[in-house]
Design a protein around this motif. Structure first.
Motif, PDB file in Angstrom:
ATOM      1  N   SER A 192      14.700  16.743  24.114  1.00 55.57           N
ATOM      2  CA  SER A 192      15.278  15.589  24.833  1.00 55.57           C
ATOM      3  C   SER A 192      17.300  15.335  23.833  1.00 55.57           C
ATOM      4  CB  SER A 192      14.852  13.837  23.751  1.00 55.57           C
ATOM      5  OG  SER A 192      14.870  13.483  23.078  1.00 55.57           O
ATOM      6  N   PHE A 193      17.695  16.476  23.342  1.00 51.85           N
ATOM      7  CA  PHE A 193      19.431  16.483  23.355  1.00 51.85           C
ATOM      8  C   PHE A 193      19.745  16.805  24.026  1.00 51.85           C
ATOM      9  CE2 PHE A 193      16.483  17.570  19.217  1.00 51.85           C
ATOM     10  CZ  PHE A 193      17.520  16.282  17.819  1.00 51.85           C
ATOM     11  N   ASP A 194      21.024  16.060  23.707  1.00 52.58           N
ATOM     12  CA  ASP A 194      22.550  17.221  24.911  1.00 52.58           C
ATOM     13  C   ASP A 194      23.109  17.415  24.169  1.00 52.58           C
ATOM     14  OD1 ASP A 194      24.590  14.772  23.246  1.00 52.58           O
ATOM     15  OD2 ASP A 194      23.804  13.449  25.252  1.00 52.58           O
ATOM     16  N   GLY A 195      24.220  18.044  25.026  1.00 55.22           N
ATOM     17  CA  GLY A 195      25.185  18.790  23.593  1.00 55.22           C
ATOM     18  C   GLY A 195      25.679  18.055  22.751  1.00 55.22           C
ATOM     19  N   ALA A 196      25.927  17.237  23.329  1.00 57.76           N
ATOM     20  CA  ALA A 196      27.026  16.379  22.228  1.00 57.76           C
ATOM     21  C   ALA A 196      26.659  16.025  20.949  1.00 57.76           C
ATOM     22  CB  ALA A 196      27.712  14.881  22.596  1.00 57.76           C
ATOM     23  N   VAL A 197      25.109  15.260  21.208  1.00 57.49           N
ATOM     24  CA  VAL A 197      24.012  15.543  19.616  1.00 57.49           C
ATOM     25  C   VAL A 197      23.679  16.534  19.500  1.00 57.49           C
ATOM     26  CG1 VAL A 197      22.181  14.514  19.509  1.00 57.49           C
ATOM     27  CG2 VAL A 197      23.804  13.323  20.717  1.00 57.49           C
ATOM     28  N   ALA A 198      22.969  17.507  19.721  1.00 63.38           N
ATOM     29  CA  ALA A 198      23.142  19.127  19.659  1.00 63.38           C
ATOM     30  C   ALA A 198      24.024  19.281  18.694  1.00 63.38           C
ATOM     31  CB  ALA A 198      22.185  20.132  20.392  1.00 63.38           C
ATOM     32  N   ALA A 199      25.500  18.751  18.403  1.00 65.56           N
ATOM     33  CA  ALA A 199      26.455  19.923  18.266  1.00 65.56           C
ATOM     34  C   ALA A 199      26.199  19.154  16.468  1.00 65.56           C
ATOM     35  CB  ALA A 199      27.856  19.713  18.800  1.00 65.56           C
ATOM     36  N   SER A 200      26.171  18.386  16.048  1.00 66.04           N
ATOM     37  CA  SER A 200      26.248  19.073  14.991  1.00 66.04           C
ATOM     38  C   SER A 200      24.562  17.125  14.325  1.00 66.04           C
ATOM     39  CB  SER A 200      27.106  17.276  14.043  1.00 66.04           C
ATOM     40  OG  SER A 200      27.183  16.250  15.058  1.00 66.04           O
ATOM     41  N   GLY A 201      24.728  17.040  12.881  1.00 68.85           N
ATOM     42  CA  GLY A 201      23.051  16.113  12.444  1.00 68.85           C
ATOM     43  C   GLY A 201      22.164  17.543  11.740  1.00 68.85           C
ATOM     44  N   CYS A 202      20.986  16.208  11.928  1.00 75.93           N
ATOM     45  CA  CYS A 202      19.680  16.908  11.205  1.00 75.93           C
ATOM     46  C   CYS A 202      18.859  17.082  12.576  1.00 75.93           C
ATOM     47  CB  CYS A 202      19.724  16.614   9.880  1.00 75.93           C
ATOM     48  SG  CYS A 202      21.128  16.540   8.954  1.00 75.93           S
ATOM     49  N   TRP A 203      17.980  17.827  11.845  1.00 78.62           N
ATOM     50  CA  TRP A 203      16.924  18.337  12.735  1.00 78.62           C
ATOM     51  C   TRP A 203      15.042  18.383  12.353  1.00 78.62           C
ATOM     52  CZ3 TRP A 203      20.945  20.493  14.161  1.00 78.62           C
ATOM     53  CH2 TRP A 203      21.664  20.411  14.504  1.00 78.62           C
ATOM     54  N   TYR A 204      14.498  18.103  12.315  1.00 78.71           N
ATOM     55  CA  TYR A 204      13.062  17.940  11.738  1.00 78.71           C
ATOM     56  C   TYR A 204      11.676  18.406  12.811  1.00 78.71           C
ATOM     57  CZ  TYR A 204      10.104  16.273   7.513  1.00 78.71           C
ATOM     58  OH  TYR A 204       9.027  16.237   6.340  1.00 78.71           O
ATOM     59  N   PHE A 205      11.221  19.821  11.737  1.00 82.47           N
ATOM     60  CA  PHE A 205      10.811  20.558  13.013  1.00 82.47           C
ATOM     61  C   PHE A 205       9.088  19.972  11.710  1.00 82.47           C
ATOM     62  CE2 PHE A 205      14.009  20.939  15.220  1.00 82.47           C
ATOM     63  CZ  PHE A 205      13.818  21.728  16.830  1.00 82.47           C
ATOM     64  N   THR A 206       7.879  20.309  12.431  1.00 81.28           N
ATOM     65  CA  THR A 206       6.743  20.303  11.774  1.00 81.28           C
ATOM     66  C   THR A 206       6.496  22.065  12.400  1.00 81.28           C
ATOM     67  OG1 THR A 206       6.783  18.079  11.781  1.00 81.28           O
ATOM     68  CG2 THR A 206       4.542  19.347  11.820  1.00 81.28           C
TER      69      THR A 206
END
Length: 213
Positions: free
Chosen positions: A92-106
């Motif tokens: 559900s990420f859009d391009g703007a959000v995907a450009a920075s920040g952190c993500w947690y994958f299980t």
């Protein structure tokens, strides 16, 4: 409960269609798994597991092997946002959000026997942070596993490695499952679970490779 309920509906549908082929196959597989697990429990709860195995009939040995040997591995991945990306999922990420920040994958793995029963499950979380299309941090946590079939055990705690290659963050965990008791160990599978997450978050992958590259 949901699985059992679905099977009941499957039986009804088969009867309406005038055939019971699918329900019969399902029942046969369940019976095979149950019989094999019962034999395995008998062997591994014995004071002398090797002697107990040697005393099995040929059909019981076949059932034992079908319910204790790794036949296939199933994997599953769930990604979600951290911090400013909290509440977002990997899809559900859009391009703007995907450009920075952190993500947690299980990342999860499950070893299945030919008879259909689960031997053991294992999991790890690989987290990455990115900025302007580059990975700035990568780490793993919540690394663990459990066994589900008699005779399987965890020999020692899993080990982990991480690697930042700039455009991608990688995390791999190695698990130490063993089949056997009382000094009679008969399987030591190489079990690894690796997650790779691209800085764009859109591209990620799970594999059984121990090589982090």
């Amino acid at each position: 409960m949901l699985l059992k309920r679905a099977r009941r509906f499957g039986v009804v549908a088969a009867l309406v269609a005038g055939t019971t082929v699918f329900s019969a196959v399902s029942a046969s597989a369940d019976t095979q798994a149950a019989n094999g697990v019962k034999v395995a429990d008998k062997v591994f709860s014995s004071s002398s597991p090797k002697a107990a195995y040697d005393a099995l009939s040929e059909s019981d040995r076949v059932a034992f092997t079908a319910s204790t040997t790794v036949d296939r591995i199933e994997t599953h991945t769930v990604g979600k946002g951290l911090g400013a990306n909290a509440g977002k999922t990997a899809n559900s990420f859009d391009g703007a959000v995907a450009a920075s920040g952190c993500w947690y994958f299980t990342f999860r793995g499950r070893a299945k026997a030919a008879a259909g029963n689960t031997l053991y499950t294992y999991w790890q979380n690989t987290a990455v942070c990115a900025r302007k299309g580059r990975i700035t941090a990568v780490w793993t946590d919540n690394v663990d596993g459990e066994t589900s079939t008699p005779g399987w055990r965890i020999d020692k705690d899993p080990t982990t490695k991480t690697k930042n290659v700039g455009w991608e963050g990688r995390g791999v965990a190695r698990y130490y499952f063993v089949l056997g008791v009382g000094g009679w160990d008969i399987q030591h599978p190489t079990t690894c679970l690796q997650g790779r997450v691209n800085a764009d978050r859109v591209h990620y992958a799970v594999s059984r490779s121990c090589n982090i590259g």
